[in-house]
Structures are given as structure tokens and as C-alpha cells.
Design an enzyme around this catalytic site. Structure first.
Site, PDB file in Angstrom:
ATOM      1  N   LYS A 178       0.799  -1.099   0.092  1.00  0.00           N
ATOM      2  CA  LYS A 178      -0.010  -0.108   0.071  1.00  0.00           C
ATOM      3  C   LYS A 178       1.074   1.228  -0.040  1.00  0.00           C
ATOM      4  O   LYS A 178       1.579   1.544   0.899  1.00  0.00           O
ATOM      5  CB  LYS A 178      -0.917   0.141   1.301  1.00  0.00           C
ATOM      6  CG  LYS A 178      -2.158   0.635   1.075  1.00  0.00           C
ATOM      7  CD  LYS A 178      -2.426   2.053   0.879  1.00  0.00           C
ATOM      8  CE  LYS A 178      -1.876   2.883   1.967  1.00  0.00           C
ATOM      9  NZ  LYS A 178      -1.761   4.322   1.529  1.00  0.00           N
ATOM     10  N   GLU A 253       9.170   1.053  11.470  1.00  0.00           N
ATOM     11  CA  GLU A 253      10.326   1.995  11.010  1.00  0.00           C
ATOM     12  C   GLU A 253       9.611   3.409  11.339  1.00  0.00           C
ATOM     13  O   GLU A 253       9.011   3.889  10.221  1.00  0.00           O
ATOM     14  CB  GLU A 253      10.769   1.877   9.619  1.00  0.00           C
ATOM     15  CG  GLU A 253      11.500   0.605   9.375  1.00  0.00           C
ATOM     16  CD  GLU A 253      13.092   0.761  10.033  1.00  0.00           C
ATOM     17  OE1 GLU A 253      13.275   1.728  10.652  1.00  0.00           O
ATOM     18  OE2 GLU A 253      13.902  -0.378   9.774  1.00  0.00           O
ATOM     19  N   CYS A 287      13.595  10.447   7.840  1.00  0.00           N
ATOM     20  CA  CYS A 287      13.189  10.020   9.082  1.00  0.00           C
ATOM     21  C   CYS A 287      14.698  10.233   9.876  1.00  0.00           C
ATOM     22  O   CYS A 287      14.661  10.357  10.772  1.00  0.00           O
ATOM     23  CB  CYS A 287      12.959   8.677   8.989  1.00  0.00           C
ATOM     24  SG  CYS A 287      13.781   7.639   7.994  1.00  0.00           S
ATOM     25  N   GLU A 385       9.393  15.888  15.920  1.00  0.00           N
ATOM     26  CA  GLU A 385       9.703  15.784  14.657  1.00  0.00           C
ATOM     27  C   GLU A 385       9.098  16.677  13.825  1.00  0.00           C
ATOM     28  O   GLU A 385       7.754  16.815  13.739  1.00  0.00           O
ATOM     29  CB  GLU A 385       9.305  14.207  13.909  1.00  0.00           C
ATOM     30  CG  GLU A 385      10.143  14.045  12.622  1.00  0.00           C
ATOM     31  CD  GLU A 385       9.798  12.712  12.066  1.00  0.00           C
ATOM     32  OE1 GLU A 385       8.434  12.428  12.358  1.00  0.00           O
ATOM     33  OE2 GLU A 385      10.578  12.077  11.514  1.00  0.00           O
TER      34      GLU A 385
HETATM   35  P1  NAD Z   1       2.122   8.533   7.825  1.00  0.00           P
HETATM   36  O1  NAD Z   1       2.282   7.494   8.920  1.00  0.00           O
HETATM   37  O2  NAD Z   1       1.105   9.604   7.652  1.00  0.00           O
HETATM   38  O3  NAD Z   1       1.748   7.433   6.561  1.00  0.00           O
HETATM   39  C1  NAD Z   1       2.567   6.223   6.143  1.00  0.00           C
HETATM   40  C2  NAD Z   1       1.529   5.186   5.442  1.00  0.00           C
HETATM   41  O4  NAD Z   1       0.656   4.706   6.456  1.00  0.00           O
HETATM   42  C3  NAD Z   1       0.863   5.830   4.333  1.00  0.00           C
HETATM   43  O5  NAD Z   1       0.907   4.953   3.342  1.00  0.00           O
HETATM   44  C4  NAD Z   1      -0.491   6.200   4.990  1.00  0.00           C
HETATM   45  O6  NAD Z   1      -1.618   5.848   3.995  1.00  0.00           O
HETATM   46  C5  NAD Z   1      -0.559   4.774   5.889  1.00  0.00           C
HETATM   47  N1  NAD Z   1      -1.565   4.963   6.839  1.00  0.00           N
HETATM   48  C6  NAD Z   1      -2.066   6.039   7.449  1.00  0.00           C
HETATM   49  N2  NAD Z   1      -3.026   5.810   8.320  1.00  0.00           N
HETATM   50  C7  NAD Z   1      -3.219   4.537   8.451  1.00  0.00           C
HETATM   51  C8  NAD Z   1      -3.929   3.444   9.185  1.00  0.00           C
HETATM   52  N3  NAD Z   1      -4.890   3.919  10.138  1.00  0.00           N
HETATM   53  N4  NAD Z   1      -3.672   2.251   8.986  1.00  0.00           N
HETATM   54  C9  NAD Z   1      -2.702   1.909   8.059  1.00  0.00           C
HETATM   55  N5  NAD Z   1      -2.125   2.720   7.149  1.00  0.00           N
HETATM   56  C10 NAD Z   1      -2.205   4.058   7.327  1.00  0.00           C
HETATM   57  O7  NAD Z   1       3.525   8.996   7.304  1.00  0.00           O
HETATM   58  P2  NAD Z   1       3.967   9.803   6.304  1.00  0.00           P
HETATM   59  O8  NAD Z   1       3.616  11.243   6.594  1.00  0.00           O
HETATM   60  O9  NAD Z   1       3.702   8.956   4.898  1.00  0.00           O
HETATM   61  O10 NAD Z   1       5.707   9.783   6.314  1.00  0.00           O
HETATM   62  C11 NAD Z   1       6.183  10.606   7.170  1.00  0.00           C
HETATM   63  C12 NAD Z   1       6.752   9.807   8.437  1.00  0.00           C
HETATM   64  O11 NAD Z   1       7.290   8.581   8.210  1.00  0.00           O
HETATM   65  C13 NAD Z   1       7.631  10.479   9.299  1.00  0.00           C
HETATM   66  O12 NAD Z   1       7.365  10.478  10.598  1.00  0.00           O
HETATM   67  C14 NAD Z   1       8.965   9.965   9.023  1.00  0.00           C
HETATM   68  O13 NAD Z   1       9.879   9.927  10.210  1.00  0.00           O
HETATM   69  C15 NAD Z   1       8.595   8.461   9.065  1.00  0.00           C
HETATM   70  N6  NAD Z   1       9.455   7.499   8.063  1.00  0.00           N
HETATM   71  C16 NAD Z   1      10.269   6.625   8.723  1.00  0.00           C
HETATM   72  C17 NAD Z   1      11.227   6.135   7.896  1.00  0.00           C
HETATM   73  C18 NAD Z   1      12.052   5.035   8.756  1.00  0.00           C
HETATM   74  O14 NAD Z   1      12.935   4.303   7.982  1.00  0.00           O
HETATM   75  N7  NAD Z   1      12.253   5.000  10.172  1.00  0.00           N
HETATM   76  C19 NAD Z   1      11.336   6.179   7.006  1.00  0.00           C
HETATM   77  C20 NAD Z   1      10.782   7.274   5.994  1.00  0.00           C
HETATM   78  C21 NAD Z   1       9.720   7.749   6.759  1.00  0.00           C
END
Ligand code: NAD
Length: 481
Positions: A178, A253, A287, A385
Site C-alpha cells: 500500500k 520504522e 526520518c 519531529e
Molecule cells: P504516515 O504515518 O502518515 O503514513 C505512512 C503510511 O501509512 C501511508 O501509506 C499512509 O497511507 C498509511 N496510513 C495512514 N493511516 C493509516 C492507518 N490508520 N492504518 C494503516 N495505514 C495507514 O507517514 P507519512 O507522512 O507518509 O511519512 C512521514 C513519517 O514517516 C515521518 O514520521 C517519518 O519519520 C517516517 N519515516 C520513517 C522512516 C524510517 O525508516 N524509520 C522512513 C521514512 C519515513
């Protein structure tokens, strides 16, 4: 953009391109122009159901019967095809997410590298024999988990997908992906590559849609066997709860607020260059962004002077112009970053550069890199963050103080230490609560290095051979001879 080779506005399920069960689509936008870029299928429960069933069936089909070395050859072919399509994939990623073309190219190369790296591992995943005396034979098998789910963020859409997909497939699993609703396109291009290489149907399934619908349906599905989630802490918490309902293992992650700790004896130019790179790469939407600068008090002035000079020189603009920093990904992200900046100011942190849109870019979600000075360790801007190009600078007087400030935070993803004193560097490295510590450099992408969080930055490790452990389960077989 008529000459763009866009993927279909459909899901990829069981080797076929299918419309969303609802028949609906949604739009994705170019953040540099705020204009619509493409349509994507608007998935939900029914689409996820189809995809998980297809992935389950594929486990007992041709994929399940493939020899590990054949799986490896297939994954290697995927890596080569990704490289062959590097320019097309990079352009699509740039338009969908805003990142500069050079960065997008590097991410595509990294994507290929994940497939290459785990291709080489596919036939080297095996159990061990455990000595229990002459009368007994005891050994372990490392079996695939089964159907793996991958929920992906928007900041490095294709690269982060490959980070979990490649080891999962190398270990013999199948996958349902997804992508983020912000950046739905390149995962579909990857599906096109799988189709072109005659991957058995159902091995890779891509369902687009929003988090609360398609994402939640996948995270809470009873027939998945493992879930890799990369995204924010609040969503990670929801996803973990959903997976807990059916006792499904998760690899999380999550976010970070990583420090660069710069001692007075550090090579100042290197430290400043790494601080710049650490916060401006991908417009700070990493991240692993180095968003906290901990600088020894005696060098604050020369450090800030050098950093300001570099901040002023940064070329900002649309990713297609291959600038040094593109826009934020969306209007929502622009609002979130602006909100963090406002809170920081209201708490008394002092902006000495940026904090607003670049005057020459009236459209698009552009923001200047922003430097907050004299930040106290418990301020909002030092603890939360931002996920944008915002730096919080705090000074310290000795090693112990630096360590306390660095560790006194709910996150623990990365840390950088800059000093010529190797004993101090290693002392710091052993006491820093972070999954990766870099000395005299900041974050590098190497696919071989285990990567993952301490504390609320998540658990489990991606990258390197260690990632394969998440995608296999161990069965012990005991024989009485
Ligand atoms: P997000 O948590 O908003 O979304 C991530 C994914 O989760 C998207 O595909 C979204 O559609 C899905 N999602 C949202 N709500 C959901 C739910 N209730 N159930 C299941 N899936 C759901 O994050 P974002 O805004 O896309 O990314 C930014 C965040 O990601 C930052 O906090 C960043 O630090 C983190 N990040 C971490 C890493 C790592 O490797 N540690 C890498 C990249 C980004």
C-alpha cells in the site's frame, strides 16, 4: 507533461491491472506547481481482500516451487530493469514528490541495489544443525512467513518500498503493498517491471488508496503473516494495535529527531557541510534528518557563520530543474511545517534564517531552510519531529551534557558525532541511544548497514542481512535416531 509514461490508474492484483472495486480514483499532485499530475485507483477493504487472497494463492503456485537460486535470478533481473528505467522512474518520483532529479536518480539506484543485494542472499538463507549428542539429530529450517504487507510513506516512495519488499521476496514470501496516497505512482511502475519479467501472478500486489481505508484494511487483515510499516509514530501505533488484534508480527520504522553533536576539535567545514546535507536533503523530509544541532559552546559563533553562508547559497526550486532543494510534498505538509515554526517562535526560540517561503517562488509548497538558534533542550522544536528543513541549534559545554541532551528525547534513530578524539567518539557511540551512529560524517544510505530505531523510532531492523530474519520464521526439527 503529455510525454510522461504514467502507470494505469488501477491496482495491480494477481498479475492483472484492475479498477478499484468502488470504481473510484483520486488525484495526485505535483508539489512544485500544485497542479494535478495523475489519477490513482481509490482502494478499500474489497481491493485489499482481493490482493491478500492473490498473495496467499501465489505461495502455493509457481513462486512457492521456485528454487531459491531462481528467485535470486529473478530479483537480479528486477534490479537490472530498474536501472534500465532509471530516468523514467526518477522523473516520475520527482514530479510526484518534489525531490530534485539527482536525488531521485540516487534513490532509484538504491532501489535497484536492494534487489541486487537481496538477490544474492536468496540462496543463502538456511537453518543450522544443533548438537544434541549421537542419538539425536536436531536442525532448524528458515521458512518464509507467507503473505507480507508493506505500508509505505511518501518521502522515498520507491526506495523504501524496495527496502522491505526485496528481502521479503528473497526469503520466498509474497507481498501486498500500500503506497502513500501522496505518491502512488512508482510502485505501479515497479509492478509493470514485475509483469514484464513474467513474475508469477500474486507475488507482488499493489493496492493504492488512503491510510484510513486501504491502509487500515491491510494492517488489520487476518490473513497477512507479517507487516512492515514505515511512517509516523501515531500511525505506527494504530497499525500495531490493528496487527495485535490477530497477533501479527510487525516491523516498525518510524520517525526521528536525530542529533549532530559537534565538538570544538571537529573539522568545522566537514561538520557544517554534513549539517547542511542532513537537513536540506529531500527538503528535510527524512526520518534520518539531522534536525538537532548540538554544538560545543566555544565554537558556536564560527559554526553559525559558516552554516549561514551555506544556507544563503542553497538553490531552491522545482525538482525538475535539478536544484539542491525542492518543495515540501503537499499543502498539508507545508501547513504542518509552518505550524512547528510558529510554535517554536511562540516558545521563544530565535529564527536566524528562513522560516518562510522563498520570495522568488510564490507557487508550490516551497519553504526556506530554517535555523533556530538558542534552542533549549525541552522546547517543542528540540523534541518534536518536523519533517521539513528546520534545524534547532543548542549549545553544550562538555561530553556528558551533550550526551544527556542527545538522549533525552522519545526518538532514537540516528546520531552523528564530530570530533578528532577517537576515544571520545567511541565513548559517545556506545552511550548514544540510536540505531545508527555516524562518526565524522552524517547519515549514509548504504544498503548493507542495519537500520532501525531505538525507543519510539520503532523496532526491528531493515537493510543488511539482518532484515531477512523478519521475513523468515524458524522451525526446529528434532529426530530420535
Ligand atoms: P504516515 O504515518 O502518515 O503514513 C505512512 C503510511 O501509512 C501511508 O501509506 C499512509 O497511507 C498509511 N496510513 C495512514 N493511516 C493509516 C492507518 N490508520 N492504518 C494503516 N495505514 C495507514 O507517514 P507519512 O507522512 O507518509 O511519512 C512521514 C513519517 O514517516 C515521518 O514520521 C517519518 O519519520 C517516517 N519515516 C520513517 C522512516 C524510517 O525508516 N524509520 C522512513 C521514512 C519515513
Amino acid at each position: 507533461m503529455n510525454n510522461l509514461n504514467l502507470p494505469p490508474a488501477k491496482h495491480f492484483i494477481n498479475g492483472e491491472w484492475v479498477d478499484a472495486a468502488s470504481g473510484q480514483t483520486f488525484l495526485t499532485y505535483d508539489p512544485a506547481t500544485e497542479q494535478p499530475l495523475a489519477e490513482a485507483a481509490h482502494g478499500g477493504v474489497a481491493d485489499v481482500e482481493q490482493a491478500v487472497s492473490a498473495a496467499r494463492r501465489a505461495l502455493s503456485g509457481a513462486w512457492g516451487q521456485m528454487l531459491p537460486k531462481e528467485r535470486g535470478r529473478f530479483l537480479y533481473a528486477v534490479s537490472q530493469e530498474i536501472l534500465a528505467q532509471r530516468e523514467e522512474l526518477a522523473l516520475l518520483e520527482t514530479l510526484d514528490s518534489g525531490k530534485p532529479l539527482t536525488l531521485a536518480r540516487r534513490e532509484v539506484e538504491g532501489t535497484a541495489r536492494y534487489f541486487e543485494y537481496y538477490a544474492g542472499a536468496a540462496d543463502k538463507i538456511h537453518g543450522e544443525q544443533i548438537p544434541l549428542g549421537r542419538e539425536r539429530l536436531d536442525f532448524t529450517l528458515r521458512e518464509p512467513m507467507g503473505v507480507t504487507a508493506h505500508i509505505v510513506p511518501w518521502n522515498k516512495p520507491l526506495n523504501i518500498l524496495a527496502r522491505s519488499l526485496a528481502p521479503a521476496l528473497a526469503a520466498g514470501n509474497t507481498a501486498v503493498v500500500k503506497p502513500s496516497e501522496q505518491t502512488p505512482l512508482t510502485a505501479l511502475k515497479l509492478a509493470q517491471i514485475f509483469a514484464r519479467l513474467d513474475c508469477p501472478p500474486g507475488v507482488l500486489n499493489v493496492v493504492n488508496g488512503f491510510g484510513e481505508e486501504a491502509g487500515a484494511a491491510l494492517a488489520g487483515h487476518t490473513a497477512i503473516d507479517h507487516l512492515t510499516f514505515t511512517g509516523s509514530v501515531p500511525t505506527g501505533r494504530e497499525v500495531m494495535k490493528a496487527a495485535a488484534e490477530h497477533i501479527k508480527p510487525v516491523l516498525l520504522e518510524l520517525g526521528g529527531k536525530s542529533p549532530l553533536i559537534i565538538f570544538a576539535d571537529a573539522d568545522l567545514e566537514t561538520a557544517v557541510a554534513e549539517a547542511m546535507r542532513g537537513i536540506t536533503i529531500n527538503c528535510g523530509q527524512m526520518c534520518s534528518a539531522g534536525s538537532r544541532l548540538l554544538v560545543e559552546a566555544s565554537i558556536r559563533q564560527p559554526f553559525v557563520a559558516l552554516l549561514l553562508a551555506q544556507l544563503r547559497r542553497l538553490r531552491i526550486g522545482p525538482g525538475v530543474e535539478d536544484v539542491e532543494m525542492g518543495p515540501l510534498v503537499s499543502e498539508l505538509q507545508f501547513e504542518r511545517v509552518s505550524n512547528h515554526i510558529e510554535i517554536a517562535q511562540s516558545e521563544g526560540a530565535e529564527i536566524i534564517y528562513g522560516g518562510e517561503r522563498p520570495p522568488h517562488l510564490p507557487r508550490g509548497y516551497f519553504i526556506l531552510p530554517t535555523l533556530f538558534d538558542r534552542v533549549l533542550p525541552d522546547m517543542h522544536i528540540a523534541q518534536q519531529e518536523v519533517f521539513g528543513p528546520v534545524l534547532a541549534l543548542t549549545t553544550f559545554n562538555d561530553e556528558e551534557e551533550a550526551l544527556n541532551i542527545a538522549n533525552n528525547i522519545p526518538y532514537g534513530l540516528i546520531a552523528g558525532v564530530f570530533t578528532q578524539n577517537i576515544s571520545r567518539a567511541l565513548r559517545m557511540a556506545s552511550r548514544l541511544q540510536a540505531g545508527q551512529v555516524f562518526i565524522n560524517q552524517y547519515y549514509t544510505e548504504d544498503e548493507e548497514m542495519p537500520f532501525g530505531g531505538y525507543k519510539q523510532s520503532g523496532f526491528g531492523r531493515s537493510k543488511g542481512l539482518v532484515a531477512l530474519h523478519h521475513y523468515t520464521q524458524i522451525k526446529n526439527i528434532a529426530v530420535k535416531l
